[in-house]
Design a protein around this motif. Sequence first.
Motif, PDB file in Angstrom:
ATOM      1  N   ILE A 173      14.331 -34.596 -34.460  1.00 37.78           N
ATOM      2  CA  ILE A 173      15.507 -34.545 -33.578  1.00 37.78           C
ATOM      3  C   ILE A 173      15.192 -35.184 -32.225  1.00 37.78           C
ATOM      4  CG2 ILE A 173      17.028 -32.981 -32.308  1.00 37.78           C
ATOM      5  CD1 ILE A 173      16.888 -31.087 -34.684  1.00 37.78           C
ATOM      6  N   GLU A 174      13.954 -34.975 -31.734  1.00 36.70           N
ATOM      7  CA  GLU A 174      13.532 -35.600 -30.478  1.00 36.70           C
ATOM      8  C   GLU A 174      13.237 -37.087 -30.666  1.00 36.70           C
ATOM      9  OE1 GLU A 174      10.861 -32.617 -27.956  1.00 36.70           O
ATOM     10  OE2 GLU A 174      10.262 -32.649 -30.059  1.00 36.70           O
ATOM     11  N   LEU A 175      12.707 -37.432 -31.826  1.00 40.03           N
ATOM     12  CA  LEU A 175      12.190 -38.777 -32.037  1.00 40.03           C
ATOM     13  C   LEU A 175      13.282 -39.806 -32.318  1.00 40.03           C
ATOM     14  CD1 LEU A 175       9.050 -37.873 -34.149  1.00 40.03           C
ATOM     15  CD2 LEU A 175       9.032 -38.932 -31.893  1.00 40.03           C
ATOM     16  N   ARG A 176      14.331 -39.419 -33.000  1.00 37.54           N
ATOM     17  CA  ARG A 176      15.334 -40.412 -33.400  1.00 37.54           C
ATOM     18  C   ARG A 176      16.041 -41.056 -32.199  1.00 37.54           C
ATOM     19  NH1 ARG A 176      16.147 -36.576 -37.809  1.00 37.54           N
ATOM     20  NH2 ARG A 176      15.123 -37.451 -39.661  1.00 37.54           N
ATOM     21  N   PRO A 177      16.458 -40.287 -31.179  1.00 31.74           N
ATOM     22  CA  PRO A 177      17.033 -40.959 -30.002  1.00 31.74           C
ATOM     23  C   PRO A 177      16.023 -41.870 -29.308  1.00 31.74           C
ATOM     24  CG  PRO A 177      17.588 -38.628 -30.008  1.00 31.74           C
ATOM     25  CD  PRO A 177      16.552 -38.823 -31.067  1.00 31.74           C
ATOM     26  N   ARG A 178      14.775 -41.442 -29.307  1.00 28.95           N
ATOM     27  CA  ARG A 178      13.723 -42.273 -28.705  1.00 28.95           C
ATOM     28  C   ARG A 178      13.576 -43.583 -29.472  1.00 28.95           C
ATOM     29  NH1 ARG A 178      10.897 -44.198 -24.700  1.00 28.95           N
ATOM     30  NH2 ARG A 178       8.637 -43.866 -24.709  1.00 28.95           N
ATOM     31  N   LEU A 179      13.611 -43.531 -30.793  1.00 27.95           N
ATOM     32  CA  LEU A 179      13.549 -44.744 -31.600  1.00 27.95           C
ATOM     33  C   LEU A 179      14.708 -45.676 -31.270  1.00 27.95           C
ATOM     34  CD1 LEU A 179      12.527 -43.300 -35.089  1.00 27.95           C
ATOM     35  CD2 LEU A 179      11.104 -44.691 -33.581  1.00 27.95           C
ATOM     36  N   ASP A 180      15.890 -45.115 -31.100  1.00 30.44           N
ATOM     37  CA  ASP A 180      17.053 -45.944 -30.759  1.00 30.44           C
ATOM     38  C   ASP A 180      16.837 -46.670 -29.443  1.00 30.44           C
ATOM     39  OD1 ASP A 180      18.351 -45.138 -33.058  1.00 30.44           O
ATOM     40  OD2 ASP A 180      19.512 -43.566 -32.065  1.00 30.44           O
ATOM     41  N   ARG A 181      16.300 -45.962 -28.457  1.00 33.43           N
ATOM     42  CA  ARG A 181      16.068 -46.589 -27.146  1.00 33.43           C
ATOM     43  C   ARG A 181      14.994 -47.665 -27.203  1.00 33.43           C
ATOM     44  NH1 ARG A 181      16.448 -41.116 -25.617  1.00 33.43           N
ATOM     45  NH2 ARG A 181      14.197 -40.953 -25.235  1.00 33.43           N
ATOM     46  N   LEU A 182      14.128 -47.584 -28.207  1.00 32.62           N
ATOM     47  CA  LEU A 182      13.030 -48.548 -28.343  1.00 32.62           C
ATOM     48  C   LEU A 182      13.346 -49.662 -29.336  1.00 32.62           C
ATOM     49  CD1 LEU A 182      10.122 -45.957 -28.350  1.00 32.62           C
ATOM     50  CD2 LEU A 182      10.537 -47.674 -26.580  1.00 32.62           C
ATOM     51  N   ASN A 183      14.625 -49.785 -29.684  1.00 37.11           N
ATOM     52  CA  ASN A 183      15.067 -50.841 -30.599  1.00 37.11           C
ATOM     53  C   ASN A 183      14.327 -50.805 -31.930  1.00 37.11           C
ATOM     54  OD1 ASN A 183      16.674 -51.864 -28.429  1.00 37.11           O
ATOM     55  ND2 ASN A 183      14.878 -52.946 -27.643  1.00 37.11           N
ATOM     56  N   ALA A 184      14.078 -49.602 -32.430  1.00 37.19           N
ATOM     57  CA  ALA A 184      13.318 -49.454 -33.662  1.00 37.19           C
ATOM     58  C   ALA A 184      14.160 -49.832 -34.877  1.00 37.19           C
ATOM     59  CB  ALA A 184      12.834 -48.011 -33.799  1.00 37.19           C
ATOM     60  N   PHE A 185      13.462 -50.252 -35.926  1.00 40.33           N
ATOM     61  CA  PHE A 185      14.120 -50.524 -37.197  1.00 40.33           C
ATOM     62  C   PHE A 185      13.169 -50.129 -38.326  1.00 40.33           C
ATOM     63  CE2 PHE A 185      11.887 -54.325 -35.839  1.00 40.33           C
ATOM     64  CZ  PHE A 185      11.213 -54.753 -36.980  1.00 40.33           C
ATOM     65  N   VAL A 186      13.737 -49.844 -39.477  1.00 36.82           N
ATOM     66  CA  VAL A 186      12.923 -49.473 -40.632  1.00 36.82           C
ATOM     67  C   VAL A 186      12.281 -50.736 -41.206  1.00 36.82           C
ATOM     68  CG1 VAL A 186      12.905 -48.484 -42.947  1.00 36.82           C
ATOM     69  CG2 VAL A 186      14.329 -47.454 -41.167  1.00 36.82           C
ATOM     70  N   LEU A 187      10.966 -50.750 -41.194  1.00 34.73           N
ATOM     71  CA  LEU A 187      10.224 -51.901 -41.711  1.00 34.73           C
ATOM     72  C   LEU A 187       9.960 -51.768 -43.208  1.00 34.73           C
ATOM     73  CD1 LEU A 187       8.628 -54.511 -40.943  1.00 34.73           C
ATOM     74  CD2 LEU A 187       6.616 -53.041 -40.690  1.00 34.73           C
ATOM     75  N   ARG A 188       9.736 -50.515 -43.655  1.00 32.33           N
ATOM     76  CA  ARG A 188       9.319 -50.301 -45.048  1.00 32.33           C
ATOM     77  C   ARG A 188       9.524 -48.834 -45.415  1.00 32.33           C
ATOM     78  NH1 ARG A 188       6.194 -53.270 -49.309  1.00 32.33           N
ATOM     79  NH2 ARG A 188       5.539 -51.615 -50.725  1.00 32.33           N
ATOM     80  N   GLU A 189       9.837 -48.593 -46.648  1.00 31.70           N
ATOM     81  CA  GLU A 189       9.781 -47.240 -47.186  1.00 31.70           C
ATOM     82  C   GLU A 189       8.644 -47.191 -48.190  1.00 31.70           C
ATOM     83  OE1 GLU A 189      12.462 -43.723 -49.280  1.00 31.70           O
ATOM     84  OE2 GLU A 189      13.290 -45.745 -49.075  1.00 31.70           O
ATOM     85  N   LEU A 190       7.661 -46.335 -47.923  1.00 36.27           N
ATOM     86  CA  LEU A 190       6.518 -46.236 -48.816  1.00 36.27           C
ATOM     87  C   LEU A 190       6.909 -45.477 -50.080  1.00 36.27           C
ATOM     88  CD1 LEU A 190       3.680 -45.394 -46.266  1.00 36.27           C
ATOM     89  CD2 LEU A 190       4.131 -47.588 -47.374  1.00 36.27           C
TER      90      LEU A 190
END
Length: 366
Positions: A173-190
């Motif tokens: 819950i804390e990490l997902r907004p942070r990912l959005d602010r850091l322009n994150a994207f899913v690179l791979r699903e293991l």
Amino acid sequence: MHTAIAIAAGGGGDAITAAVLAAAMPELRINAIMSFSWDRFMIDPTPGPRIRTDFEGWVDRGGVAEITSRSRLRTGHSTLPSLSVRIGLPLLLLEADQGAVGLARTITLAANEFGADQLVVVDVGGDILAEGHEPELRTPLADSLTLAAAVQTGIDTRVLVAALGLDGELSPIELRPRLDRLNAFVLRELGAADVMPFDDVWTWHPSEASGMLATAAKGWRGAVETQRNALIHISGDASLVYEVDAPKLADTSLAASVATTTSLDQAEQVLRECRSGLSELDIERRRAAGEHAKALTPTLKSLRIVDDYAAQARGRGADALTIRRVAELLSAIDPSAGDILRRLLARHRPDQFRPPLYTTTSGRTI
């Protein structure tokens, strides 16, 4: 065509995941992995990360220490020599004694030695994303130093974050907004095929977050009780690997605070000031001073304790315990006691012993 060095931000567990990514994603062109030798109390009771002079049998690779199967700590135990056999790539030692500035020099030497023009920083759990104010944040020192040093080298740096929240620190819950602010994207699903070549590692390595990532990649879903009684939920997105904007992360995380440090002590004090006096090394120092119980040798009678506790945990909603949690429960907190515990569980509780987990139920698979 570029080549890269993977840098395990937090130590041995992250190094395993770096090896998984190197094998699963040949396009990353990773040709070496760097890691701290910073094992927790149950493996190495000496507080803090080790440096090359703590080892014998290391190999000089252009000014960087390579840890091989013949390397050994002079006192204590490191998981890196055994890990070096399994990862299939040179395993190079990160050394924190000269802070982020010295660590950047070491990484640069490694890049020169291995002809790398890119760095791939790997973090499992997501605490590398921390800004410092998060109440459950416990162990930011290694991640912050690693990120600060990597960006400081001037070498093109990528940051890959897997298994959000599985380390029991920052929550999804804390990490997902942070990912959005850091322009994150899913690179791979293991998936299962990515992690199964490393299955045998979990019969001896104590990492919880990387182990649960491997479990998630194979389709297991449920709630897992880890060390310190934390309850971690492994859900469908646990096996996703995100890429974040490395420079932006370095500027907006605790890495910015330690970027100019020239010793581990200085880095620790800087983070202590950022975190209201807190330091993860204090916990390690207290344990080394004997605050916690001494290691005990498990016996057949110990299995009754495990059975009773597993039933109680099941009643609390836990589908599994980590093997590390079981070891903690029995005070099997040194390498020899841990080995005995694993042999007992494998022989007498084979249906529940599924390293890195000990199931309280059959679990759920999608």
